[in-house]
Design a protein around this motif. Structure first.
Motif, PDB file in Angstrom:
ATOM      1  N   VAL A 349     -14.654  16.936  62.677  1.00  0.00           N
ATOM      2  CA  VAL A 349     -15.533  16.039  63.451  1.00  0.00           C
ATOM      3  C   VAL A 349     -15.442  14.591  62.973  1.00  0.00           C
ATOM      4  CG1 VAL A 349     -17.229  17.808  64.108  1.00  0.00           C
ATOM      5  CG2 VAL A 349     -17.572  16.518  62.005  1.00  0.00           C
ATOM      6  N   TYR A 350     -14.797  14.366  61.839  1.00  0.00           N
ATOM      7  CA  TYR A 350     -14.856  13.048  61.179  1.00  0.00           C
ATOM      8  C   TYR A 350     -14.373  11.919  62.089  1.00  0.00           C
ATOM      9  CZ  TYR A 350     -14.346   9.490  57.568  1.00  0.00           C
ATOM     10  OH  TYR A 350     -14.449   8.342  56.833  1.00  0.00           O
ATOM     11  N   PHE A 351     -13.277  12.162  62.805  1.00  0.00           N
ATOM     12  CA  PHE A 351     -12.712  11.119  63.676  1.00  0.00           C
ATOM     13  C   PHE A 351     -13.284  11.161  65.100  1.00  0.00           C
ATOM     14  CE2 PHE A 351      -8.765  10.897  60.900  1.00  0.00           C
ATOM     15  CZ  PHE A 351      -8.939   9.565  60.564  1.00  0.00           C
ATOM     16  N   GLY A 352     -14.175  12.132  65.352  1.00  0.00           N
ATOM     17  CA  GLY A 352     -14.771  12.221  66.682  1.00  0.00           C
ATOM     18  C   GLY A 352     -13.904  12.918  67.710  1.00  0.00           C
ATOM     19  N   ASP A 353     -12.842  13.579  67.279  1.00  0.00           N
ATOM     20  CA  ASP A 353     -12.007  14.287  68.259  1.00  0.00           C
ATOM     21  C   ASP A 353     -12.728  15.530  68.764  1.00  0.00           C
ATOM     22  OD1 ASP A 353      -9.456  14.590  69.693  1.00  0.00           O
ATOM     23  OD2 ASP A 353      -9.294  16.433  68.519  1.00  0.00           O
ATOM     24  N   THR A 354     -13.537  16.132  67.894  1.00  0.00           N
ATOM     25  CA  THR A 354     -14.386  17.234  68.332  1.00  0.00           C
ATOM     26  C   THR A 354     -15.820  16.914  67.901  1.00  0.00           C
ATOM     27  OG1 THR A 354     -14.538  19.627  68.443  1.00  0.00           O
ATOM     28  CG2 THR A 354     -14.137  18.714  66.285  1.00  0.00           C
ATOM     29  N   THR A 355     -16.775  17.713  68.387  1.00  0.00           N
ATOM     30  CA  THR A 355     -18.189  17.390  68.105  1.00  0.00           C
ATOM     31  C   THR A 355     -18.884  18.574  67.439  1.00  0.00           C
ATOM     32  OG1 THR A 355     -18.927  18.247  70.232  1.00  0.00           O
ATOM     33  CG2 THR A 355     -18.329  15.902  70.154  1.00  0.00           C
ATOM     34  N   PHE A 356     -20.027  18.265  66.813  1.00  0.00           N
ATOM     35  CA  PHE A 356     -20.851  19.333  66.222  1.00  0.00           C
ATOM     36  C   PHE A 356     -21.246  20.341  67.306  1.00  0.00           C
ATOM     37  CE2 PHE A 356     -21.341  15.791  63.270  1.00  0.00           C
ATOM     38  CZ  PHE A 356     -21.216  16.420  62.048  1.00  0.00           C
ATOM     39  N   SER A 357     -21.604  19.855  68.506  1.00  0.00           N
ATOM     40  CA  SER A 357     -22.031  20.763  69.582  1.00  0.00           C
ATOM     41  C   SER A 357     -20.936  21.759  69.925  1.00  0.00           C
ATOM     42  CB  SER A 357     -22.352  19.996  70.864  1.00  0.00           C
ATOM     43  OG  SER A 357     -23.271  19.014  70.622  1.00  0.00           O
ATOM     44  N   LYS A 382     -10.316   7.774  70.756  1.00  0.00           N
ATOM     45  CA  LYS A 382      -9.841   8.994  70.093  1.00  0.00           C
ATOM     46  C   LYS A 382      -8.864   8.630  68.974  1.00  0.00           C
ATOM     47  CE  LYS A 382     -11.517  12.450  72.614  1.00  0.00           C
ATOM     48  NZ  LYS A 382     -12.349  13.515  72.003  1.00  0.00           N
ATOM     49  N   PRO A 383      -8.834   9.441  67.906  1.00  0.00           N
ATOM     50  CA  PRO A 383      -7.879   9.163  66.826  1.00  0.00           C
ATOM     51  C   PRO A 383      -6.450   9.447  67.272  1.00  0.00           C
ATOM     52  CG  PRO A 383      -8.935  11.289  66.494  1.00  0.00           C
ATOM     53  CD  PRO A 383      -9.609  10.658  67.671  1.00  0.00           C
ATOM     54  N   PHE A 384      -5.542   8.664  66.748  1.00  0.00           N
ATOM     55  CA  PHE A 384      -4.114   8.910  66.993  1.00  0.00           C
ATOM     56  C   PHE A 384      -3.350   8.222  65.871  1.00  0.00           C
ATOM     57  CE2 PHE A 384      -0.078   7.545  69.165  1.00  0.00           C
ATOM     58  CZ  PHE A 384       0.483   8.814  69.225  1.00  0.00           C
ATOM     59  N   CYS A 385      -2.387   8.921  65.310  1.00  0.00           N
ATOM     60  CA  CYS A 385      -1.651   8.333  64.194  1.00  0.00           C
ATOM     61  C   CYS A 385      -0.336   7.710  64.679  1.00  0.00           C
ATOM     62  CB  CYS A 385      -1.395   9.395  63.122  1.00  0.00           C
ATOM     63  SG  CYS A 385      -0.504   8.732  61.714  1.00  0.00           S
TER      64      CYS A 385
END
Ligand SMILES: CC(=O)SCCNC(=O)CCNC(=O)[C@H](O)C(C)(C)COP(=O)(O)OP(=O)(O)OC[C@H]1O[C@@H](n2cnc3c(N)ncnc32)[C@H](O)[C@@H]1OP(=O)(O)O
Length: 389
Positions: A349-357, A382-385
């Motif tokens: 969840v750190y980068f916000g790609d997925t959520t706690f919900s 969204k995160p992207f490297c």
């Protein structure tokens, strides 16, 4: 009995590469290969597992830096060359390597690219970012308007010299991006030589060079040309749009393929958004929060009521604890937790790609006050490297 040692000399590094490559079903490096691979070995960052004098397993890291949500850049370990000899697997060799590596890392965070999705969760790595592979129908791809800057094609020597400097001067522009190390560029140069017809194009705007792409065009037996973009780096939206105008107008090309962020607005560039087709979505960033308090403090949070998150970390118990996360910062507390989460899923969840919900819905974690937790960790992009290692 497995013993983990830090490797120091070139002969050991070459044996390390051989053990890793064999685990990946590749042959040992040739003398020419080895010249390219050697610079990717950084002293104190190379570990191997031994049974007596036999090297049976490998891992290493590269020193780099990583951008987190909010724009802070933190020291980062890029983990690579993980392999265990096939005659020693499933006896805990990787577990011993990972345990030792995590306990010794000088960096607060590590990432890796996983060969398989079931390996790394148990070591605290969570799937934190994915890429989207898009195909663009180049024959129908029309972008209205002209470029705002200009592009120029570089010769190979010029590209080898300029790109590392340009990448560094552009800096990190999106959470998930990492800086590149000297050994990364040596491997990239080698891959371009292998590809022979690899092309580099640099973009310049009003303030000078501000973007580049590297691509290769292959032709099949039906005279169909496919452009594969290997590297797409830009400092701003004008460079991004101009480089897309350039690739969409290269003659003879039927199709363009490139990996982009999940939320990349590429479809909106074209008069007909259907020319862009998502071919695949695949995991990119596996994230390990090595120093949880430091990494929670490094990122920013959205507007919401504070939540208390209890973190469990079996490999690095110093991270165990309850953290009150609020828009103005994070502190360790003894309060009752709203959410309890293992460290790998905190990474997810750190980068916000997925959520706690989403994690609660799938019964991976338990918790309440999910709307607040989701809002705190929400991110504008969204995160992207975009840097494979
Ligand atoms: C970042 C990178 O370099 S990615 C490249 C990773 N390397 C490869 O894919 C090369 C081929 N595979 C290998 O070399 C090895 O199988 C490794 C490194 C993946 C695993 O090494 P091992 O020494 O077998 O792992 P180890 O014995 O410590 O396994 C620990 C646990 O993970 C599980 N596990 C290990 N590998 C896998 C896998 N590929 N799939 C599912 N579970 C796995 C084991 O079953 C074990 O579970 P348990 O604790 O419940 O018994």
């Amino acid at each position: 009995m497995t013993e983990i040692r830090v490797l120091h000399d070139e002969a050991q590094f070459r044996a390390h590469t051989t053990v890793f490559r064999r685990a990946m079903h590749m042959g040992p490096p040739s003398d020419d290969d080895w010249k390219v691979v050697l610079p990717s070995y950084e002293p104190e960052r190379v570990l191997a597992a031994f049974d007596g004098d036999e090297m049976i397993g490998t891992t290493q890291s590269y020193g780099s830096s990583l951008m987190v949500p909010g724009g802070a850049v933190v020291p980062h370990a890029a983990i690579s060359r993980v392999g265990v000899r096939a005659d020693y697997t499933r006896r805990g060799v990787l577990t011993a390597l990972m345990r030792e590596q995590l306990s010794k890392l000088p960096d607060p965070v590590a990432t890796l690219r996983a060969s398989e999705g079931r390996i790394y969760g148990r070591f605290g790595y969570g799937l934190a970012g994915r890429w989207r592979t898009v195909e663009v129908d180049a024959k129908r791809a029309v972008i209205a308007g002209a470029m705002t800057g200009r592009v120029r094609m570089l010769g190979q020597d010029e590209a080898d010299k300029l790109l590392p400097e340009l990448h560094e001067s552009i800096g990190l522009t999106r959470p998930g991006q990492i800086s590149r190390w000297a050994g990364w560029w040596a491997r990239a140069r080698d891959r371009k030589t292998e590809a022979e017809n690899s092309v580099t194009v640099v973009h310049s705007g009003p303030d000078g060079d501000d973007g580049f792409i590297t691509y290769k065009v292959t032709t099949d037996k039906n005279w169909k040309h496919e452009m594969s973009i290997k590297d797409f780096v830009c400092a701003n939206e004008d460079a991004w749009r101009d480089l897309w105008i350039y690739v969409s107008r290269v003659d003879l090309v039927d199709q363009i393929e490139v990996d982009v962020a999940l939320d990349d607005p590429v479809s909106w560039l074209f008069e007909d958004p259907r020319v862009v087709h998502t071919k695949d979505i695949f995991d990119e960033i596996w994230l390990r929060l090595v120093d949880v308090p430091r990494m929670l403090a490094a990122r920013t949070y959205g507007p919401a009521e504070p939540v208390v998150i209890e973190v469990r970390d079996t490999l690095l118990p110093a991270n165990d604890g309850r953290y009150r996360v609020a828009p103005d910062g994070v502190e360790r507390v003894e309060d009752q937790p709203d959410i309890t989460i293992p460290v790998d899923l905190l990474g997810a969840v750190y980068f916000g790609d997925t959520t706690f919900s989403q994690l609660v819905a799938t019964k991976r974690i338990e918790g309440t006050r999910l709307a607040d937790a989701d809002a705190l960790f929400a991110v504008p992009c969204k995160p992207f490297c975009g840097t494979f290692f």
